[in-house]
Motif scaffolding. Structure first.
Motif, short mmCIF file in Angstrom:
data_model
loop_
_atom_site.label_atom_id
_atom_site.label_comp_id
_atom_site.label_asym_id
_atom_site.label_seq_id
_atom_site.Cartn_x
_atom_site.Cartn_y
_atom_site.Cartn_z
N GLU A 161 0.83 -1.20 0.00
CA GLU A 161 0.00 0.00 0.00
C GLU A 161 0.87 1.26 0.00
O GLU A 161 0.63 2.19 -0.77
CB GLU A 161 -0.93 0.02 1.22
N ASP A 207 -17.55 -11.57 0.46
CA ASP A 207 -16.21 -11.20 0.03
C ASP A 207 -16.10 -11.49 -1.47
O ASP A 207 -16.03 -12.64 -1.88
CB ASP A 207 -15.17 -12.00 0.82
N GLU A 261 -18.65 -1.22 0.59
CA GLU A 261 -17.67 -0.14 0.75
C GLU A 261 -17.83 0.89 -0.38
O GLU A 261 -17.97 0.51 -1.55
CB GLU A 261 -16.24 -0.67 0.73
N VAL A 278 -12.01 2.30 -0.28
CA VAL A 278 -11.18 1.17 -0.71
C VAL A 278 -9.80 1.65 -1.09
O VAL A 278 -9.64 2.55 -1.93
CB VAL A 278 -11.84 0.44 -1.91
N LYS A 292 -3.54 -1.77 -3.29
CA LYS A 292 -2.12 -1.99 -3.01
C LYS A 292 -1.49 -2.58 -4.26
O LYS A 292 -2.13 -3.28 -5.05
CB LYS A 292 -1.94 -2.91 -1.81
N VAL A 352 -6.48 -3.40 -0.16
CA VAL A 352 -5.79 -3.66 1.11
C VAL A 352 -6.63 -4.56 2.01
O VAL A 352 -6.13 -5.49 2.63
CB VAL A 352 -5.46 -2.32 1.83
N THR A 353 -7.92 -4.27 2.07
CA THR A 353 -8.85 -5.11 2.83
C THR A 353 -9.92 -5.63 1.87
O THR A 353 -10.17 -5.01 0.83
CB THR A 353 -9.51 -4.30 3.97
N PRO A 354 -10.56 -6.77 2.19
CA PRO A 354 -11.52 -7.36 1.26
C PRO A 354 -12.66 -6.40 0.89
O PRO A 354 -13.10 -5.58 1.70
CB PRO A 354 -12.05 -8.57 2.02
N HIS A 391 -16.61 -6.10 -0.26
CA HIS A 391 -17.82 -6.87 -0.03
C HIS A 391 -18.98 -6.35 -0.88
O HIS A 391 -18.99 -5.19 -1.28
CB HIS A 391 -18.22 -6.83 1.45
#
Length: 495
Positions: free
Chosen positions: A53, A169, A463, A468, A471, A479-481, A483
């Motif tokens: 990131e 996810d 999100e 969001v 990276k 960076v994070t899942p 959904h």
């Protein structure tokens, strides 16, 4: 002995002095280019962010820091890397038949992908490309449509088991679907990844991606002996065992089946069948088959699943665009349950939406090329030996080619809006003679999966876009899942 030791020390000192002299000469030749402050030998190693990131933020920051011309010099250790991020500047590289060698970073892929069509130097690449191009012929690809449809229906069935407010996810479910598709199309083997839990192959692919990206940014880890002593090196070896054991097993089984049938190939052929036929005729050896199968497996499911994830996220954030895509799908397909070749050619707006997602989030954000001869770029003579970092992520955000470049707008790709755009402004599959051999396969697959998903469900992103953070590894991931929530649009038909 008294003479040998001083001689060895003198020779070593001479070599080091010569390498240092060459390095300082290169730095002198490139000093006038846009570049952040760096130091001899270590380059930008002291300021480069080690996490994906942070590294991506630095790369994007360079684009804003040096907007004209859209290029800047980075030093990865002692090696000069010129990052280009405009359609005009990348054109001389992509349109040249000389600069076809991939950069040094691709060597780090060889333990996994071997000397394949992706990693090979131009002398080896040319005959490989010529051999493999017929395996991606349109008549072969259209035979894969039943597999695309079947696996897409399994995905839809899985989504039906979710509650109305249940969050999914996106990447995890899409990855298993594309893995099933690539296994059956490339190797002729159904593995049922969508119906299984904790798929080890998927873990190995994602993990080795992270490890290779991390290793690329640390020249101290390029030496295999040193790297294998580290914890990352041991994890890398574990991933290689999982990945190679899987493909080797399938290759052996497929070869035995073909031998039993005396190589009489009937019905739908997998890529592996065609490769093994080349081995039988002496055009390729089994080491080449292993390398190409591993490459197809990686590029055929990981890049596609990530591209689909970003497309679903963007459509889930833009319900008005989603409704336009769904209206087109309803009109094109009517009461048909399976996507046909005729349907695909009429899914114009869906294709625009997928391309716009690839513009904002090209699956492979940066590709490298090694300069094999002096080349003028933007009026500046760049000496042989420099590595180019062709930043597709920033090329796709060049404000001279894209109005409001951070806005998701599929209308950009309508024919009337594409007329004045430069040829190299949109290059998610690379460009020139060394472009992605599987790009037509990927776009067909994405269309079929999205058609099944959007005909059956409305997709809502959990999100928002600004929440969001991407990276930069080999593949652009969040960076994070990410959904989504699904609501049904129509009754579900069993596969």
């Amino acid at each position: 002995m008294g003479v040998i030791i001083p001689a060895v020390l003198l020779a070593s000192a001479t070599i080091i002095a010569w390498l240092l002299y060459k390095h300082l000469r290169m730095r002198q030749a490139l000093k006038h280019l846009n570049q952040p402050r760096s130091y001899p030998i270590v380059g930008h190693g002291l300021v480069t962010k080690p996490d994906p990131e942070g590294f991506m933020n630095q790369v994007i920051g360079m684009g804003y820091l040096y907007p004209d011309p859209r290029m800047c010099l980075l030093w990865i250790g002692p090696f000069p890397c010129l990052m280009l991020y405009s359609a005009d500047l990348v054109e001389p590289i992509f349109s040249s038949t000389k600069h076809l060698n991939k950069g040094f970073a691709y060597v780090l892929l060889e333990p996994w992908l071997g000397i394949s069509i992706l990693t090979s130097q131009k002398e080896q690449w040319r005959p490989k490309r010529k051999l493999l191009t017929p395996t991606f012929h349109y008549d072969i690809l259209k035979d894969f449509l039943p597999i695309f449809n079947e696996q897409s229906k399994i995905l839809v069935q899985k989504m039906c088991s979710l509650g109305a407010e249940e969050e999914v996810d996106v990447l995890s479910v899409i990855t298993l679907c594309t893995l099933d598709i690539i296994c059956e199309t490339s190797m002729g083997k159904a593995i049922g990844a969508q119906l299984a839990e904790n798929n080890e192959y998927v873990w190995a692919v994602h993990t080795i991606n992270k490890l290779i990206s991390k290793r690329t940014n640390n020249p101290l880890m390029w030496n295999s002996f040193i790297y294998n002593l580290t914890e990352d090196g041991r994890t890398h070896e574990k991933c290689l065992r999982i990945l190679h054991d899987f493909t080797k097993k399938v290759i052996v089984e497929r070869k035995e089946a073909l031998q039993e049938n005396d190589y009489k190939m009937e019905g739908r052929l997998a890529f592996l069948d065609l490769l093994l036929e080349m081995v039988k005729s002496g055009q390729m050896d089994e080491t080449d088959v292993q390398a190409e199968v591993d490459t197809f497996m990686f590029e055929g499911h990981d890049t596609t699943s990530t591209g689909l994830m970003w497309a679903i996220h963007l459509l889930g954030n833009h319900p008005e665009v989603q409704r336009k895509v769904q209206a087109e799908l309803d009109e094109v397909m009517g009461d048909d349950e399976d996507v046909t070749i005729e349907h695909l050619s009429r899914m114009k707006y869906l294709e625009c939406a997928l391309k716009e997602a690839l513009r904002l989030f090209p699956s492979v954000p940066i590709i490298t090329r090694e300069l094999s001869d002096d080349q003028v770029i933007g009026g500046v003579n760049i000496p042989k030996g420099v590595t180019f970092l062709l930043n597709l992520y920033l090329v796709h955000r060049d404000p001279s080619q894209w109005k409001d470049p951070d806005v998701f707008d599929p209308d950009r790709f309508l024919p009337e809006n594409s007329i004045a755009r430069k040829s190299f402004a949109f290059i998610p599959f690379s460009a020139g003679s060394r472009n992605c051999i599987g790009q037509r396969f990927a776009l067909m697959e994405e269309k079929v999966i999205m058609a099944h998903l959007l005909r059956n469900f409305n997709v809502k992103a959990v999100e928002l876009m600004h929440e969001v953070r991407p990276k930069m590894e080999i593949i652009v991931r969040p960076v994070t899942p990410i959904h989504m929530k699904l609501t049904r649009r129509r009754p579900i038909v069993s596969p």
